[in-house]
Design a protein around this motif. Structure first.
Motif, PDB file in Angstrom:
ATOM      1  N   GLY A  86      12.711  90.893  24.127  1.00 19.24           N
ATOM      2  CA  GLY A  86      14.059  91.457  24.194  1.00 19.24           C
ATOM      3  C   GLY A  86      14.675  91.579  22.812  1.00 19.24           C
ATOM      4  O   GLY A  86      14.070  91.213  21.800  1.00 19.24           O
ATOM      5  N   ASN A  87      15.890  92.110  22.787  1.00 17.57           N
ATOM      6  CA  ASN A  87      16.581  92.390  21.524  1.00 17.57           C
ATOM      7  C   ASN A  87      17.984  91.788  21.588  1.00 17.57           C
ATOM      8  O   ASN A  87      18.876  92.316  22.252  1.00 17.57           O
ATOM      9  CB  ASN A  87      16.652  93.919  21.334  1.00 17.57           C
ATOM     10  N   ALA A  88      18.175  90.660  20.884  1.00 15.88           N
ATOM     11  CA  ALA A  88      19.435  89.919  20.956  1.00 15.88           C
ATOM     12  C   ALA A  88      20.610  90.686  20.383  1.00 15.88           C
ATOM     13  O   ALA A  88      21.765  90.365  20.669  1.00 15.88           O
ATOM     14  CB  ALA A  88      19.297  88.584  20.234  1.00 15.88           C
ATOM     15  N   THR A  89      20.349  91.708  19.579  1.00 21.15           N
ATOM     16  CA  THR A  89      21.458  92.468  18.992  1.00 21.15           C
ATOM     17  C   THR A  89      21.649  93.816  19.682  1.00 21.15           C
ATOM     18  O   THR A  89      22.456  94.627  19.223  1.00 21.15           O
ATOM     19  CB  THR A  89      21.243  92.686  17.476  1.00 21.15           C
ATOM     20  N   ALA A  90      20.931  94.071  20.756  1.00 23.22           N
ATOM     21  CA  ALA A  90      21.033  95.374  21.445  1.00 23.22           C
ATOM     22  C   ALA A  90      22.450  95.598  21.968  1.00 23.22           C
ATOM     23  O   ALA A  90      23.056  94.702  22.559  1.00 23.22           O
ATOM     24  CB  ALA A  90      20.028  95.432  22.581  1.00 23.22           C
ATOM     25  N   ARG A  91      22.969  96.792  21.712  1.00 25.25           N
ATOM     26  CA  ARG A  91      24.324  97.137  22.138  1.00 25.25           C
ATOM     27  C   ARG A  91      24.359  98.395  23.003  1.00 25.25           C
ATOM     28  O   ARG A  91      25.413  98.838  23.427  1.00 25.25           O
ATOM     29  CB  ARG A  91      25.212  97.375  20.901  1.00 25.25           C
ATOM     30  N   SER A 139      19.646 102.564  24.239  1.00 24.99           N
ATOM     31  CA  SER A 139      18.621 103.031  23.291  1.00 24.99           C
ATOM     32  C   SER A 139      18.101 101.902  22.406  1.00 24.99           C
ATOM     33  O   SER A 139      17.073 102.055  21.744  1.00 24.99           O
ATOM     34  CB  SER A 139      19.157 104.185  22.439  1.00 24.99           C
ATOM     35  N   ASP A 140      18.804 100.749  22.381  1.00 24.91           N
ATOM     36  CA  ASP A 140      18.305  99.579  21.641  1.00 24.91           C
ATOM     37  C   ASP A 140      17.333  98.756  22.487  1.00 24.91           C
ATOM     38  O   ASP A 140      16.795  97.754  22.028  1.00 24.91           O
ATOM     39  CB  ASP A 140      19.468  98.657  21.229  1.00 24.91           C
ATOM     40  N   VAL A 141      17.167  99.162  23.753  1.00 27.60           N
ATOM     41  CA  VAL A 141      16.353  98.418  24.718  1.00 27.60           C
ATOM     42  C   VAL A 141      15.106  99.241  25.003  1.00 27.60           C
ATOM     43  O   VAL A 141      15.191 100.455  25.141  1.00 27.60           O
ATOM     44  CB  VAL A 141      17.156  98.240  26.032  1.00 27.60           C
TER      45      VAL A 141
HETATM   46  C1  LIG Z   1      17.767  96.217  18.436  1.00 22.19           C
HETATM   47  O1  LIG Z   1      19.125  96.556  18.440  1.00 22.19           O
HETATM   48  C2  LIG Z   1      19.594  97.056  17.204  1.00 22.19           C
HETATM   49  C3  LIG Z   1      21.087  97.295  17.358  1.00 22.19           C
HETATM   50  O2  LIG Z   1      21.815  96.143  17.043  1.00 22.19           O
HETATM   51  C4  LIG Z   1      18.851  98.308  16.826  1.00 22.19           C
HETATM   52  O3  LIG Z   1      19.294  98.771  15.581  1.00 22.19           O
HETATM   53  C5  LIG Z   1      17.375  98.035  16.800  1.00 22.19           C
HETATM   54  O4  LIG Z   1      16.677  99.245  16.582  1.00 22.19           O
HETATM   55  C6  LIG Z   1      16.908  97.415  18.109  1.00 22.19           C
HETATM   56  N1  LIG Z   1      15.525  97.020  17.970  1.00 22.19           N
HETATM   57  C7  LIG Z   1      14.575  97.584  18.670  1.00 22.19           C
HETATM   58  C8  LIG Z   1      13.198  97.063  18.428  1.00 22.19           C
HETATM   59  O5  LIG Z   1      14.768  98.460  19.480  1.00 22.19           O
END
Ligand SMILES: *[C@@H]1O[C@H](CO)[C@@H](O)[C@H](O)[C@H]1NC(C)=O
Length: 319
Positions: free
Chosen positions: A136-141, A144-146
């Motif tokens: 997972g992505n702890a900073t995903a907002r 498209s970040d997922v």
């Molecule tokens: C994770 O989320 C960040 C947004 O905070 C984004 O810039 C980054 O590309 C994402 N990472 C992936 C691997 O998708």
């Protein structure tokens, strides 16, 4: 008759070999042994599995000295999920909160936390000693970040109604669930044996591990939250729920850590769960796979760190 055969084959192909273990949360603390080893500066995490876990990144052997909160006494792995709401968090594993008021966060302890092991028929090796991984992505907002194609991350109402056709699949449901809210997350299933910090998803590489990597069983978190008892009136639109790492009603930042604590003899049995349609219990020298926990898992360092959300935010600010 011929169409029937075709249908049967199709179904068999989509069912994956698997086994599962259920766990009880035994600790909430502002540590993240993978992202911030040795420090009390993470947002809150919920811990499941071996209670030998501390702020320091544990080896498999160290975890195996602990008491397992899961039902399988042969699995001393540590599983964590993000816990407390934090506006400053960068990485870790979040806990879910019911936002009862502007500064009133009530932890939602999962009614059920299960770890599934899937695609075992495709695995070439067991989990290496001291293997750990983050999914997972702890900073995903945003959606498209997922990457749902690899992690499978999605939130939905376990017993309906289904509303994902009207929202992003990693948002929390916009309608009141008739039962639990459920979320799933898949872990990397390829690892480089010469450098176990190097891992990847077969799904990101056309269904095969990249050259030089070996396939391991695929771990999947499945978490069910009984939010109906907390929010009996339900919701419409964004639910008053917040992950430690994200915004109210969003599920994008959901992520998880896994540190291998399996005993070798039980992992040999885990690798036998290759049937495409039959669940297998994974036994080992320490007991049957569904024996249950009897050792009373607990926080080994109760005076260190904090389980209080506001305090954890202060501690992040200080560091
Ligand atoms: C994770 O989320 C960040 C947004 O905070 C984004 O810039 C980054 O590309 C994402 N990472 C992936 C691997 O998708």
């Amino acid at each position: 008759m011929i169409p029937l055969v075709v249908v049967t084959c199709t179904l068999a192909a989509v069912v994956t070999a698997y086994t599962d273990i259920r766990h009880k949360r035994f600790m909430i603390k502002n540590i993240d042994p993978i992202v911030y080893p040795g420090q009390y500066r993470s947002h809150m995490h919920s811990f499941f599995g071996s209670d030998a876990v501390t702020k320091d990144l544990s080896t498999t052997a160290e975890l195996q000295k602990g008491c397992a909160s899961g039902e399988n006494p042969n699995d001393l792995s540590v599983y964590c999920k993000p816990s407390i709401p934090s506006w400053k968090s960068t990485k870790g594993i979040p806990t879910l909160y019911y936002v009862r008021g502007p500064n009133d966060f009530v932890e939602v302890n999962p009614g059920m936390f299960s770890t599934y092991y899937e695609n075992i028929d495709k695995a070439e090796i067991p989990y290496p000693q001291d293997f750990f991984a983050i999914a997972g992505n702890a900073t995903a907002r945003s959606q498209s970040d997922v990457n749902e194609g690899t992690t499978g991350l999605t939130w939905w109402c376990e017993n309906g109604p289904e509303d994902r056709q009207n929202r992003n699949r990693a948002l929390m449901p916009r309608v009141t669930c008739s039962g639990n809210i459920q979320v799933i997350l898949r872990f990397p299933d390829c690892v480089k044996t010469s450098n176990i910090k190097n891992y990847a998803y077969a799904a990101a590489n056309g269904g095969r591990c990249p050259a030089g990597m070996k396939r391991v069983p695929q771990l999947r978190f499945s978490v069910r939250y009984n939010v109906r008892s907390l929010i009996p009136k339900g919701w419409s639109g964004a639910p008053p729920l917040k992950l430690a790492c994200g915004e109210v009603g969003e599920g994008y930042c959901f992520h998880g850590d896994f540190i291998n604590g399996w005993f070798d003899d039980a992992q040999k049995n885990l690798l036998k769960a290759t049937s495409r349609n039959q669940w297998l219990r994974v036994d080992g020298a320490r007991g049957e796979g569904k024996a249950g926990t009897t050792c009373g898992p607990k926080d080994r360092e109760p005076t260190k760190g904090t389980s209080d959300y506001i305090t954890s935010v202060d501690m992040m600010t200080m560091s």
